[in-house]
Design an enzyme around this catalytic site. Sequence first.
Site, PDB file in Angstrom:
ATOM      1  N   GLU A  52      37.070  43.667  40.827  1.00 49.71           N
ATOM      2  CA  GLU A  52      36.150  42.557  40.568  1.00 49.71           C
ATOM      3  C   GLU A  52      36.720  41.278  41.177  1.00 49.71           C
ATOM      4  O   GLU A  52      37.868  40.913  40.889  1.00 49.71           O
ATOM      5  CB  GLU A  52      35.965  42.336  39.068  1.00 49.71           C
ATOM      6  CG  GLU A  52      35.202  43.424  38.351  1.00 49.71           C
ATOM      7  CD  GLU A  52      34.905  43.051  36.904  1.00 49.71           C
ATOM      8  OE1 GLU A  52      33.901  43.544  36.380  1.00 49.71           O
ATOM      9  OE2 GLU A  52      35.674  42.264  36.309  1.00 49.71           O
ATOM     10  N   CYS A  53      35.938  40.617  42.002  1.00 43.26           N
ATOM     11  CA  CYS A  53      36.287  39.322  42.571  1.00 43.26           C
ATOM     12  C   CYS A  53      37.668  39.376  43.230  1.00 43.26           C
ATOM     13  O   CYS A  53      37.820  39.957  44.296  1.00 43.26           O
ATOM     14  CB  CYS A  53      36.198  38.233  41.501  1.00 43.26           C
ATOM     15  SG  CYS A  53      36.079  36.559  42.179  1.00 43.26           S
ATOM     16  N   GLY A  54      38.704  38.816  42.626  1.00 35.34           N
ATOM     17  CA  GLY A  54      40.038  38.875  43.207  1.00 35.34           C
ATOM     18  C   GLY A  54      40.508  40.298  43.434  1.00 35.34           C
ATOM     19  O   GLY A  54      41.178  40.594  44.436  1.00 35.34           O
TER      20      GLY A  54
END
Length: 441
Positions: free
Chosen positions: A327-329
């Site tokens: 997720e994201c990072g």
Amino acid sequence: MIPPGLMISAPASGTGKTTLMLGLLAAFRAHGVEVQPFKSGPDYIDPAFHTAASGRASYNIDSWSMETARIEGLMGNAQGADLILAEGSMGLFDGVAIEGASGNGASADIAAHMGWPVVLVLDVSGAAQSVAATALGFKMMRPDVTLAGVVLNRVASPRHEALVRVGMEQAGITVLGVLPRRSEMELPERHLGLVQAGEQENLAEVLADAAAFVAEHVDLGALRAAALGARADISPAFKITPPGQRIALAQDNAFAFVYPHLLAGWRAAGAEVLPFSPLRNEAPDNTADICWLPGGYPELHAGTLAAAETFLKGLRSFAETRPVHGECGGYMALGAGLVDKEGVRHEMAGLLGLETSFAKRKFHLGYRRATLNAAIPGASAGAQLRGHEFHYATIVQEPDTPLAQITDSNGLSVSETGTYRRTGGGGQVSGTFFHLIAEGA
């Protein structure tokens, strides 16, 4: 029985509600009062500070992404507490234009549903009696939201306090506390909000100082007495379909942003969470069913991650036969490369073709709804998910198969679809820029 509660809110961001919240949690704890903290809205930094200050895990509650049953189910975490304090996000009535699962995401939705009176933090710098007009407007805005009183922040002098109090008395509004202007109380920030709790070397001293400051300037007894909303029913622990039975979870300062309610829900459903640290060059546990890389700040640690051979080799080996999701990072770390703010490119895991850059930052913020094109750990193809996106990365290239159809809170399509790639040994690597909050249309 669920204890009575209060919503700590404000007219806008930056008025000092987090400082007050942390000071209250630490002060009540020092006085032997057990307080259960919550955070209204999709914030993954404040809850860690709440936990440090109160000694109890803090949980996000959000009316746009959560059904009423899930919000009420999370109240079971308050069992054994004497008081609930929930910290709002942005201004009290701030939300999106179109309602979601049970509201528009405003802190006022949660306060109204739970019956929690609001403690309004007011930045009174640059005004005096006029501040009462703001307070009166907040008191009258929604009949289903009760204003318990106000805490005046950044008060310049005793004379300034006296003038503000005159206005509050005329408006019939209770003053619960008066915080003098004090710049050293402010915690350091970076682009997603406060610097993480785990990075604050002197956090214990900061919290002790905040507790003493708030205890001196806020009427703790009156504030606690204003709490309402006790319920006789306690819902059982809310179970969330886990992504696997044994979950290898990246957890350190580069990958810290996983919502506490997800971890609690996975564990309630019988899953085992196996943390590991990429920054300490640790590989995911090879006995795990799946690997999950949460969001965080990989851009601040890109060189360390690129050199973490044990982590990268272990992650690549894991992905050959089992699902890996980021997720994201975490999504960025699964990609081919990441360019930091100085313009230096760092090799990432290379499990996806994603290339991201922070050399030219672009702000992405908002609620997200996703309809999955392919299954991810814990959700089947076609499943609808609700989440939130908040980052500054720019996509240089995103060549793999789109993972989902994504829309924002207004139903408009979002180009950041996430991607996935199947591996030769039967595994799958997937990732998105949004953080999952809940499943459901």
